[in-house]
Design a protein around this motif. Structure first.
Motif, short mmCIF file in Angstrom:
data_model
loop_
_atom_site.label_atom_id
_atom_site.label_comp_id
_atom_site.label_asym_id
_atom_site.label_seq_id
_atom_site.Cartn_x
_atom_site.Cartn_y
_atom_site.Cartn_z
N ARG A 116 -50.45 -16.28 -13.20
CA ARG A 116 -50.55 -15.53 -14.46
C ARG A 116 -51.09 -16.42 -15.58
O ARG A 116 -51.86 -15.97 -16.43
N GLU A 117 -50.71 -17.69 -15.59
CA GLU A 117 -51.16 -18.62 -16.62
C GLU A 117 -52.68 -18.81 -16.62
O GLU A 117 -53.26 -19.15 -17.65
N ILE A 118 -53.32 -18.62 -15.48
CA ILE A 118 -54.76 -18.83 -15.39
C ILE A 118 -55.52 -17.50 -15.31
O ILE A 118 -56.69 -17.47 -14.92
N GLY A 119 -54.84 -16.41 -15.66
CA GLY A 119 -55.52 -15.12 -15.76
C GLY A 119 -55.56 -14.29 -14.51
O GLY A 119 -56.36 -13.36 -14.41
N MET A 120 -54.69 -14.60 -13.53
CA MET A 120 -54.70 -13.84 -12.28
C MET A 120 -53.38 -13.08 -12.12
O MET A 120 -52.31 -13.69 -12.15
N ARG A 121 -53.49 -11.77 -11.95
CA ARG A 121 -52.29 -10.94 -11.83
C ARG A 121 -52.58 -9.79 -10.87
O ARG A 121 -53.40 -8.92 -11.16
N PRO A 122 -51.92 -9.76 -9.72
CA PRO A 122 -52.19 -8.69 -8.75
C PRO A 122 -51.66 -7.34 -9.23
O PRO A 122 -50.60 -7.26 -9.85
N ARG A 123 -52.41 -6.30 -8.96
CA ARG A 123 -51.94 -4.93 -9.22
C ARG A 123 -51.22 -4.40 -7.99
O ARG A 123 -50.31 -3.60 -8.10
N ARG A 124 -51.67 -4.83 -6.81
CA ARG A 124 -51.01 -4.48 -5.55
C ARG A 124 -50.87 -5.76 -4.75
O ARG A 124 -51.77 -6.60 -4.74
N LEU A 125 -49.73 -5.92 -4.10
CA LEU A 125 -49.56 -7.14 -3.30
C LEU A 125 -48.76 -6.85 -2.04
O LEU A 125 -48.09 -5.83 -1.92
N PHE A 126 -48.86 -7.79 -1.12
CA PHE A 126 -48.08 -7.80 0.11
C PHE A 126 -47.51 -9.20 0.24
O PHE A 126 -48.27 -10.17 0.31
N ASP A 127 -46.20 -9.32 0.23
CA ASP A 127 -45.53 -10.62 0.30
C ASP A 127 -45.05 -10.84 1.73
O ASP A 127 -44.13 -10.17 2.20
N THR A 128 -45.67 -11.78 2.43
CA THR A 128 -45.34 -11.97 3.84
C THR A 128 -43.95 -12.57 4.03
O THR A 128 -43.31 -12.32 5.06
N GLU A 129 -43.46 -13.35 3.07
CA GLU A 129 -42.09 -13.87 3.21
C GLU A 129 -41.08 -12.73 3.06
O GLU A 129 -40.16 -12.59 3.87
N LEU A 130 -41.26 -11.92 2.05
CA LEU A 130 -40.36 -10.79 1.82
C LEU A 130 -40.44 -9.80 2.98
O LEU A 130 -39.41 -9.24 3.42
N ALA A 131 -41.63 -9.59 3.49
CA ALA A 131 -41.78 -8.71 4.65
C ALA A 131 -41.00 -9.25 5.84
O ALA A 131 -40.35 -8.50 6.58
N GLY A 132 -41.06 -10.57 6.04
CA GLY A 132 -40.31 -11.18 7.13
C GLY A 132 -38.81 -11.00 6.97
O GLY A 132 -38.08 -10.77 7.94
N ARG A 133 -38.33 -11.12 5.72
CA ARG A 133 -36.90 -10.91 5.48
C ARG A 133 -36.49 -9.48 5.82
O ARG A 133 -35.48 -9.25 6.49
N LEU A 134 -37.27 -8.52 5.34
CA LEU A 134 -36.93 -7.12 5.59
C LEU A 134 -37.01 -6.78 7.08
O LEU A 134 -36.26 -5.93 7.57
N ALA A 135 -37.90 -7.45 7.79
CA ALA A 135 -38.05 -7.19 9.23
C ALA A 135 -36.99 -7.90 10.06
O ALA A 135 -36.91 -7.68 11.27
N GLY A 136 -36.20 -8.76 9.42
CA GLY A 136 -35.10 -9.40 10.13
C GLY A 136 -35.42 -10.71 10.81
O GLY A 136 -34.64 -11.18 11.65
N TYR A 137 -36.52 -11.35 10.46
CA TYR A 137 -36.82 -12.66 11.05
C TYR A 137 -35.87 -13.71 10.48
O TYR A 137 -35.65 -13.76 9.27
N PRO A 138 -35.32 -14.56 11.33
CA PRO A 138 -34.34 -15.54 10.84
C PRO A 138 -34.97 -16.68 10.04
O PRO A 138 -34.31 -17.27 9.18
N ARG A 139 -36.23 -17.00 10.30
CA ARG A 139 -36.92 -18.08 9.59
C ARG A 139 -38.19 -17.48 8.98
O ARG A 139 -39.03 -16.94 9.69
N VAL A 140 -38.30 -17.60 7.64
CA VAL A 140 -39.40 -16.90 6.97
C VAL A 140 -40.32 -17.83 6.19
O VAL A 140 -41.12 -17.38 5.38
N GLY A 141 -40.24 -19.13 6.41
CA GLY A 141 -41.24 -20.03 5.87
C GLY A 141 -42.60 -19.70 6.48
O GLY A 141 -42.69 -19.13 7.58
N LEU A 142 -43.67 -20.06 5.78
CA LEU A 142 -45.01 -19.69 6.27
C LEU A 142 -45.27 -20.25 7.66
O LEU A 142 -45.77 -19.55 8.54
N GLY A 143 -44.94 -21.53 7.86
CA GLY A 143 -45.18 -22.13 9.16
C GLY A 143 -44.41 -21.42 10.26
O GLY A 143 -44.96 -21.14 11.35
#
Length: 417
Positions: A116-143
């Motif tokens: 946001r500080e550099i002028g970038m703000r998504p109107r729609r997004l998909f958060d892969t970490e949050l998606a992993g949490r909701l899907a029940g994955y025990p480890r949700v780091g990117l790696g």
């Protein structure tokens, strides 16, 4: 109460060992560091198709604040791009080019403030970490997610380096480019998994809330979050923490270095507990050793002296932030009925989260449960409890999944008349 499919969960990876991901498909892109190169990236990504993977690297622990020092993007038809936001501090043109696109981020709440500080703000997004949490994955780091879902191993050795370094070493740039290499692929796989579990609508509600959330307001009394603050009991000692924290913050801001590199939290707490009355006494405390210059020691002692000289009326008060419930450990004494409500609500939320195979804090935030149980609505009807949940920011799916449980918990120990 509608419920997601609970019999299925993400299948553990029982296949072959993950394939190491060593190089970006098109090689390491050059770092964009001038207006002409940035214009080329804007044009390429505007012409690209599908979701755009976005990541940012900060210099946490090295520099003051959480500004971005590298921005990585990838999109079908545009390839990957690495942008230096120090040389190109205004990326609003890129933001405009991507205004209608879905942005794919991992742990979006960490990167959105610096973007946001550099002028970038998504109107729609998909958060892969949050998606992993909701899907029940025990480890949700990117790696872990890339490995468990896609079968590739990311090299994560440069995650905590000083990204303000210039020029950035090639191995760091390779690591940065690889972070967005498979992000859209991961998004697609997680979307399919969430759909299989009947949780895709939940995820979309969460993503929308993330995208629409306003910037967090400045934290009230940030010095109260000093590590080790639980040891500081007396108001005069709290004043020392406050004065030293503020003095350290000014120095860190001026030097553009992490506050912890100027003076550690542990040293601040030692000074608060010791209340030194001279530079000599201060130097004897842990964290204020001989490696610290005389001028710096005098600066810290001056902060301690300011706290020592304050009249009692100006000393900070202990306790919680205004409007919040007290610590739950004190509820049994202060309000036994509230303590009973909280115990029942927590047990119900825990059981429901286990049934739905997702973390409790994603089903409903602990703060929402505490506030609801401490000050429940006078009317304990389902409609009134639902209104209270929505007032605390609960999404529609969270209200649907927790309302019957929480209403029952509140009714078991209603508020006093």
């Amino acid at each position: 109460m509608a419920a997601a499919s609970t019999a299925q969960e993400p299948s553990p990876d029982t296949g072959p060992a993950p394939t190491p991901l060593l190089e970006p498909r098109e090689g390491i892109p050059p770092v964009v560091a001038d207006a002409e190169a940035l214009a080329g990236v804007v044009a390429a990504f505007s012409a690209g198709t599908g979701p755009v993977a976005v990541d940012a690297e900060r210099a946490s622990g090295y520099r003051y604040g959480q500004r971005a020092y590298l921005v990585q993007l990838r999109r079908t038809g545009a390839g990957s791009a690495l942008i230096d936001p120090v040389a190109c501090p205004d990326l609003s043109a890129l933001d405009t080019a991507l205004a209608d696109s879905e942005w794919v981020l991992h742990a979006a709440s960490q990167d959105l403030p610096c973007l946001r500080e550099i002028g970038m703000r998504p109107r729609r997004l998909f958060d892969t970490e949050l998606a992993g949490r909701l899907a029940g994955y025990p480890r949700v780091g990117l790696g872990a997610m890339v490995e468990g879902v896609l079968g590739y191993a990311l090299e994560k050795g440069h995650s905590a380096v000083d990204w303000s370094t210039r020029p950035l070493p090639e191995p760091w740039l390779r690591y940065a480019a690889l972070d967005v290499e498979l992000l859209v692929d991961l998004r697609d796989a997680l979307e399919a998994e969430l759909d299989r579990q009947d949780k895709l609508d939940w995820a979309r509600q969460e993503f929308e809330a993330l995208a629409l959330a306003p910037p967090a307001p400045p934290r009230k009394d940030p010095w109260r979050r000093t590590s080790g603050m639980h040891k500081v009991r007396r108001r005069r000692q709290m004043a020392v923490v406050r004065e030293l924290w503020q003095a350290r913050d000014e120095v860190a801001r001026r030097r553009d270095v992490s506050p912890g590199k100027v003076l550690t939290d542990a040293a601040i707490v030692e000074a608060a507990l010791g209340l030194p009355d001279s530079v000599r006494a201060l130097t004897a405390l842990p964290g204020f050793g001989h490696r610290m210059g005389r001028r710096q020691l005098e600066e810290w002692q001056a902060a301690v002296d300011r706290a020592r000289a304050l009249p009692d009326s100006e000393l900070p008060q202990p306790g919680q932030a205004p409007g919040g419930p007290p610590p739950p450990r004190s509820w049994a004494e202060k309000d036994p009925a509230a303590a009973a409500r909280l115990a029942a609500a927590r047990a119900a939320v825990t059981a429901q989260a286990e049934l739905l195979r997702l973390p409790q804090e994603n089903l409903i935030t602990p703060d929402t449960v505490r506030r609801l149980c401490w000050e429940p609505p006078a009317d304990l009807s389902a409609e009134a409890v639902a209104d209270a949940l929505r007032g605390y920011g609960a999404r529609a799916w969270q209200v649907e999944q927790t309302l019957p449980l929480l209403a029952t918990a509140l009714a078991a120990a209603p508020p006093a008349e």
